[in-house]
Structures are given as structure tokens and as C-alpha cells.
Write an enzyme that holds these catalytic residues in place. Structure first.
Site, PDB file in Angstrom:
ATOM      1  N   GLY A  13       0.827  -1.214   0.000  1.00 46.62           N
ATOM      2  CA  GLY A  13       0.000   0.000   0.000  1.00 46.62           C
ATOM      3  C   GLY A  13       0.852   1.250   0.000  1.00 46.62           C
ATOM      4  O   GLY A  13       1.986   1.249  -0.483  1.00 46.62           O
ATOM      5  N   GLY A  16       4.251   0.609   1.912  1.00 44.05           N
ATOM      6  CA  GLY A  16       5.063  -0.445   1.301  1.00 44.05           C
ATOM      7  C   GLY A  16       5.555  -0.081  -0.084  1.00 44.05           C
ATOM      8  O   GLY A  16       6.741  -0.222  -0.395  1.00 44.05           O
ATOM      9  N   ARG A  90      -4.268   5.244  16.969  1.00 44.01           N
ATOM     10  CA  ARG A  90      -3.447   4.111  16.510  1.00 44.01           C
ATOM     11  C   ARG A  90      -3.890   2.851  17.277  1.00 44.01           C
ATOM     12  O   ARG A  90      -3.880   1.756  16.754  1.00 44.01           O
ATOM     13  CB  ARG A  90      -1.966   4.378  16.759  1.00 44.01           C
ATOM     14  N   ASN A 122       0.995  -0.117  12.518  1.00 46.09           N
ATOM     15  CA  ASN A 122       0.539   0.411  13.812  1.00 46.09           C
ATOM     16  C   ASN A 122      -0.458  -0.516  14.495  1.00 46.09           C
ATOM     17  O   ASN A 122      -1.104  -1.311  13.812  1.00 46.09           O
ATOM     18  CB  ASN A 122      -0.167   1.771  13.573  1.00 46.09           C
ATOM     19  N   ARG A 153       9.971  14.605  11.985  1.00 45.15           N
ATOM     20  CA  ARG A 153       8.902  15.616  12.052  1.00 45.15           C
ATOM     21  C   ARG A 153       9.371  16.778  12.935  1.00 45.15           C
ATOM     22  O   ARG A 153       9.261  17.946  12.576  1.00 45.15           O
ATOM     23  CB  ARG A 153       7.612  15.005  12.613  1.00 45.15           C
ATOM     24  N   HIS A 177       5.261   5.174  20.058  1.00 37.41           N
ATOM     25  CA  HIS A 177       4.831   5.971  18.904  1.00 37.41           C
ATOM     26  C   HIS A 177       3.371   6.361  19.117  1.00 37.41           C
ATOM     27  O   HIS A 177       2.461   5.830  18.528  1.00 37.41           O
ATOM     28  CB  HIS A 177       4.985   5.153  17.621  1.00 37.41           C
TER      29      HIS A 177
END
Ligand code: TXD
Length: 308
Positions: A13, A16, A90, A122, A153, A177
Site C-alpha cells: 500500500g 510499502g 493508533r 501500527n 517531524r 509511537h
């Protein structure tokens, strides 16, 4: 003459397929993209291969629905699983993605018993536990990608604030995370200059807050899925550190057995990444407040793992 490294990416997706793109264009090795959707990985990798003559990479990139084609991989990157939609945490992905990651880890590990697994799916820290259990691999050969993304980030926002190159910004983000991650202001510098000399506290605090919510900000904008350029880039940076035995010091989700006073779960900490995967977990000294935040973040991970 050794053959080229082999990188298997499971889940074709957004993350990936983009990871396949980064890995091929860096010529880190031959890439096999796996998905359950018939034709999709085959189509994306055939298309990506056709960029080879233009971009100048000779990596052999193939797609498959069959784990036989992944045999003998050096690196397995697991991105399979559902992403968040707006309003989802998540943690809401736990049950569904645990089943998916368990299947991907066990099937790929059976074909590549000496590989190193990089988990991206996740909820990341809990999915690392699933992958370690399902693969039966030792703790140094299962590592999660989150801290590099969260740190990237953070560094991006700092660069925006100072209008200076992100190349000179060094930073560390610890913890799970999730929104409880711990960006370490005390370990943030620009060309060795402590960040607190360059950015006032109120601006730093809002940058830290924006970093914590960085994933959700993108989910809110995209509406149909979550971030994938930076997450895939981070995962491929880990693969490169391992394949080239660079021994980079990077924040990754590592299985802790007492480090930082935490045991039995994966949490984001600085580690040395080399040919053996996690060569060493590095313990940095933390203020009491930073340590408390790290333990709070770890408690959130433990809660998810207990639900598995
Ligand atoms: O920092 C991080 N670690 C996170 C991780 C950053 C961003 C998002 N991250 C998570 O990665 C996200 O929450 C998801 O759990 C995964 C994958 O995100 P992506 O955006 O790539 O999701 P897609 O585009 O839906 O792709 C998932 C693919 C899709 O093609 C499915 O068909 C496939 O996974 N899939 C499977 N492949 C193989 N085997 C099984 N069982 C399977 N189930 C689904």
C-alpha cells in the site's frame, strides 16, 4: 562474489510501495513486494521497474502474493495492516493489525530465518511484540520504525521555525509511537548549538506538541489514510543502516530488558543499528521529568500488549 541483498516489503500500500520506491532508487538491493491483493504488487513493481532506465537504478523489483518468492531475504519490512481514519487512534487498529502482522511475520520468517524484521504497522510498539513472538527471532533482529519518523517531524518543524537547514539539526525523540512520545529538548542541537539558545520556550513547547500530534495532523488532512512518504523513508533508512553495517545511532523501537527501567516491551530508544540489527541499546541520562514521561509512554505500550 556475494549476491545483492534481498529486501522483502510486506504490504504494497502507501507505505510499502513508497518504501520499495526509496529502496530501489537507492539501489540497496533487490526488492520483493508482497500483498494479499492479486495483481497489485505485481503491477506497482512492474511500473516501478520501468522507472529504472530513467532514474538509473538496476535494483530488480518484483511483486508477489506468494511468500515463496521472499525466501532468503536479508531484511523484511512489515507495513501490512490498516491505517487510521480521522477520529481513530493508533490503538484502535490493535486487534485487526495484530492478526495481520502475526501472519506476515510468521510466514516471512519461515522463508528467511536469518532476516532482520523492521516493523512499521501500527500500533507500532505493540506490533513489534507480535512480530517477535510470531517470528521467534531474537530481540536484536526485530526493530520498529517510529522514532526516526517522529524525530524527522520534530527536526522539520524546527527547521521551519529557524528557516535553517534540517541537515544541521540533531534531535532525539523517545518513547512509544503515540501522543505520549517524548521529544528530548535537552538533546536537541543545531550544529552543536543547544536549541534553547535559538528558540524561546513557548515556541519550542508548541513545536513539541505539533510533533506529538504529527501523525494525526496528516490523517486529518488526507482523510483517507495516514502519512507514508516520511514513514517509508525512515524504514528504508533503517534497512540501509543494517545492510551497510553503518552502525548508525538512531531512535528505534527496541525490545527492552531493564534499560531505562523498562522490561518486556518495545519502546523507542536510541540504538546502534548495524549488520546484526539492534547492536546495542544506548541509555542516555534523563531528567526526572523526561524519565517520568518515558515511563508513562511505556505504560501505554504495556497496556496495549496486555490486550493482545
Ligand atoms: O510511524 C509509523 N510506524 C506509522 C505506521 C506511520 C504511518 C502509518 N503507519 C501504519 O502502517 C499504518 O497505521 C498502517 O497500520 C500501516 C500501513 O499503512 P499504509 O498507509 O501503507 O496502509 P495501506 O495503504 O492501506 O496499505 C496496507 C496494505 C494494503 O495494500 C493491504 O492489502 C495490505 O497492507 N495487507 C496485507 N498484506 C499482506 N498480508 C496481509 N495479511 C495483509 N492485510 C492487508
Amino acid at each position: 562474489m556475494g549476491k545483492r541483498p534481498k529486501i522483502t516489503i510486506i504490504g504494497g500500500g502507501n507505505i510499502g510501495a513508497t518504501a520499495a520506491h526509496w529502496a530501489a532508487s537507492k539501489e540497496l538491493g533487490d526488492v520483493v513486494l508482497v500483498d494479499i491483493l492479486e495483481g497489485m504488487p505485481q503491477g506497482k513493481t512492474l511500473d516501478l521497474s520501468q522507472a529504472g532506465p530513467i532514474e538509473g537504478f538496476d535494483s530488480v523489483v518484483t511483486g508477489t502474493n506468494n511468500y515463496d518468492d521472499t525466501a532468503g531475504s536479508d531484511i523484511i519490512i512489515i507495513t501490512a495492516g490498516l491505517p487510521r481514519k480521522p477520529g481513530m487512534s493508533r490503538d484502535d487498529l490493535l486487534a485487526t493489525n495484530a492478526k495481520i502482522v502475526h501472519e506476515c511475520a510468521s510466514k516471512s520468517a519461515a522463508k528467511s530465518p536469518d532476516a532482520i524484521i523492521i516493523v512499521i504497522s501500527n500500533p507500532l510498539d505493540a506490533m513489534c511484540s507480535v512480530a517477535m513472538r510470531a517470528s521467534g527471532f531474537p530481540k536484536n533482529r526485530v526493530v520498529g520504525m517510529a522514532g526516526i519518523l517522529d524525530t524527522a517531524r520534530y527536526r522539520t518543524f524546527l527547521g521551519m521555525e529557524l528557516n535553517s537547514s534540517i541537515e544541521d539539526i540533531q534531535a532525539l525523540v523517545l518513547g512509544g509511537h503515540g501522543d505520549a512520545m517524548v521529544p528530548l529538548v535537552s538533546y536537541t542541537s543545531i550544529s552543536g548549538i543547544p536549541i534553547t539558545q535559538l528558540i524561546p520556550k513557548d515556541r519550542l513547547d508548541s513545536i513539541v506538541e505539533r510533533t506529538r500530534k504529527g501523525g494525526g495532523e496528516i490523517v486529518g488532512l488526507l482523510k483517507t489514510g495516514s502519512a507514508f512518504y516520511a514513514p517509508s523513508s525512515a524504514g528504508v533508512q533503517m534497512a540501509e543502516a543494517i545492510l551497510k553495517d553503518k552502525r548508525r545511532i538512531l531512535p528505534c523501537a527496541c525490545y527492552l530488558e531493564g534499560e531505562y527501567g523498562i522490561s518486556g516491551i518495545f519502546v523507542g530508544v536510541p540504538c546502534i543499528l548495524g549488520r546484526n540489527g539492534v547492536e546495542k541499546v544506548i541509555e542516555v541520562s534523563l531528567t526526572n521529568e523526561e524519565r517520568a514521561e518515558l515511563h508513562q509512554s511505556a505504560a501505554g505500550v504495556q497496556e496495549l500488549v496486555d490486550k493482545l
